[in-house]
Design a protein around this motif. Structure first.
Motif, PDB file in Angstrom:
ATOM      1  N   VAL A 293      64.137  39.466  62.296  1.00  0.00           N
ATOM      2  CA  VAL A 293      63.164  40.314  61.609  1.00  0.00           C
ATOM      3  C   VAL A 293      61.750  39.998  62.111  1.00  0.00           C
ATOM      4  N   THR A 294      61.456  38.720  62.267  1.00  0.00           N
ATOM      5  CA  THR A 294      60.145  38.315  62.781  1.00  0.00           C
ATOM      6  C   THR A 294      59.912  38.869  64.188  1.00  0.00           C
ATOM      7  N   ALA A 295      60.941  38.861  65.011  1.00  0.00           N
ATOM      8  CA  ALA A 295      60.817  39.396  66.369  1.00  0.00           C
ATOM      9  C   ALA A 295      60.456  40.872  66.344  1.00  0.00           C
ATOM     10  N   GLY A 296      61.065  41.647  65.445  1.00  0.00           N
ATOM     11  CA  GLY A 296      60.733  43.063  65.330  1.00  0.00           C
ATOM     12  C   GLY A 296      59.296  43.276  64.914  1.00  0.00           C
ATOM     13  N   ALA A 297      58.831  42.461  63.963  1.00  0.00           N
ATOM     14  CA  ALA A 297      57.436  42.566  63.511  1.00  0.00           C
ATOM     15  C   ALA A 297      56.475  42.178  64.635  1.00  0.00           C
ATOM     16  N   GLU A 298      56.854  41.178  65.423  1.00  0.00           N
ATOM     17  CA  GLU A 298      55.994  40.758  66.526  1.00  0.00           C
ATOM     18  C   GLU A 298      55.893  41.853  67.589  1.00  0.00           C
ATOM     19  N   LYS A 299      57.000  42.520  67.862  1.00  0.00           N
ATOM     20  CA  LYS A 299      56.963  43.645  68.802  1.00  0.00           C
ATOM     21  C   LYS A 299      56.018  44.734  68.299  1.00  0.00           C
ATOM     22  N   GLY A 300      56.076  45.016  67.000  1.00  0.00           N
ATOM     23  CA  GLY A 300      55.192  46.023  66.426  1.00  0.00           C
ATOM     24  C   GLY A 300      53.729  45.641  66.584  1.00  0.00           C
TER      25      GLY A 300
END
Length: 432
Positions: free
Chosen positions: A298-305
């Motif tokens: 989930v953190t990885a997705g937020a970081e991509k955003g």
């Protein structure tokens, strides 16, 4: 049948994103493939770290249950705290639904380990707004200042560098605890990496090894391969409705650190003499465990955003922190919009892209704990969960917005495109 590209256009147009905005953003997305691959690799390593901690502590179905009343003998709670301690490589951890937010976790850690006559030092300038009343920078009932704890801070040097000589001069025999805020808060400074924080910790401990170092780790968990606790932080503190809750934890916070510091925190949070032995979990443990398990992804997705947002707005001439190509150490993206109209339009776009309350228009308001009006966009499943798609900022110059979250990369992407759409519609931005 539609091609994938045509189907995508139709879906975005159906929620109000124009072809012009989509085409501009798709070009940026295409250029981020290598960066995203690196993020996925870090997430994979952190996923194995969490998995290993759960397997080491023999997490079982029985640990996902509940306790009531006093919460005595809650093995699920005790095992979860061991999982956190092993993941963050600390002696102990306190992970509780009774910790209401990150600010509460920080207040608990500070008040538990400071006594009248002690001094608190921030070597990274002014702390986040909500800590000002806790410390007593802004007078408030029950502040540390009311209990005889003094405070001083050392400003950062140009380039967001630590002022080592200023820090050395600020440390006195009364200095008991140093607080280091990893993320930028409502400032446009950079976020510090765990390694940079480690250098600062070594410097402080080299002056006096008995000084307690606490790191506000909010928004930073699982972004890097390491955490501040890997570099000698006595306490690493955060909120479960941010990164480590994985979007599933409905509340809660954590404090991971030395056995002595965590024990002190448990006595302050609960009661002297009781500490970690009490505290009912009331059915949240399964979501705490599963959320922590999902947190690296989930953190990885937020970081991509956040990286996507940086590139979208940087190419339009807006100052962004960090820059689109710079390393990241948290999930927050600051974009300086320059006007209150721009800040408000951006937040309206994030709200319009939400799965919950998308029809609501956010407005600035006098939010408790803040000295300026704040506008917040957050159509979340869990109130205030900043690991979900959200954006906020104080109505004060330079009118910077702080974007974070997105339970999936795709939702974070849609939120940024909707924010851009609002700015385009109001002629606050002209696309190339």
């Amino acid at each position: 049948m539609d091609t994938i590209g045509e189907a995508m256009r139709k879906q975005y147009e159906a929620i109000g994103i124009s072809r012009q905005v989509l085409d501009y953003c798709e070009k940026i997305t295409d250029g981020l493939t290598d960066r995203f691959r690196e993020i996925d690799r870090i997430a994979e390593i952190n996923q194995m770290k969490v998995l290993g901690a759960m397997q080491k502590n023999h997490v079982a179905e029985m640990h996902l249950g509940t306790s009531t009343g006093y919460g005595y003998n809650d093995e699920g709670r005790e095992t979860l705290e061991k999982v956190y301690a092993d993941t963050f490589h600390t002696e102990a951890a306190l992970v509780r639904p009774q910790i209401t937010c990150g600010t509460h976790a920080l207040a608990t850690a500070l008040s538990a380990n400071l006594r009248p006559g002690d001094e608190l030092l921030s070597p990274v300038g002014k702390p986040y707004d909500t800590l000002e009343e806790i410390i007593g920078i802004r007078p408030s009932k029950g502040s540390l200042a009311e209990y005889g704890v003094t405070y001083r801070q050392v400003e950062l040097l140009p380039g967001d560098r630590f002022d080592y000589e200023g820090i050395r001069a600020a440390i006195t025999p009364r200095t008991k605890l140093v607080t280091i805020q990893r993320s930028k808060g409502y400032q446009t400074r950079k976020t510090f990496s765990p390694a940079e924080i480690g250098e600062l910790i070594r410097f402080i401990k080299g002056i006096r090894s008995d000084i307690i170092v606490m790191v506000d780790n909010c928004y930073g968990e699982f972004v890097d391969l390491t955490e501040p606790s890997d570099y000698g932080a006595d306490m690493t503190v955060g909120s479960l409705i941010k990164n480590p809750g994985g979007g599933l934890a409905p509340c809660g916070g954590y404090i991971a650190g030395t056995k002595e510091c965590v024990e002190q925190c448990s006595y302050r949070l609960l009661a002297p003499g009781l500490g970690q032995e009490v505290g009912a979990t009331l059915g949240v443990l399964s979501r705490f465990y599963q959320g922590f398990f999902l947190a690296p992804t989930v953190t990885a997705g937020a970081e991509k955003g956040a990286i996507f947002a940086a590139n979208v707005f940087e190419k339009l001439g807006f100052p962004v922190v960090p820059g689109g190509a710079e390393p990241r150490h948290d999930i927050i993206q600051a974009v300086t919009l320059g006007t209150p109209e721009g800040l408000i339009a951006f937040c309206e776009g994030i709200q319009a892209a939400a799965p919950v309350d998308s029809f609501v228009r956010p407005e600035p308001w006098d939010m408790p704990g803040y000295s300026d009006q704040v506008i917040m966009a957050a159509g979340n499943f869990i109130q205030g969960a900043s690991i979900e798609l959200s954006a906020d900022g104080p109505l004060r110059p330079p009118y910077a917005v702080y974007f974070q979250g997105g339970l999936t990369w795709y939702h974070a992407k849609a939120g940024i495109m909707m924010a851009l759409q609002k700015l385009v519609d109001r002629k606050l931005v002209t696309l190339p």
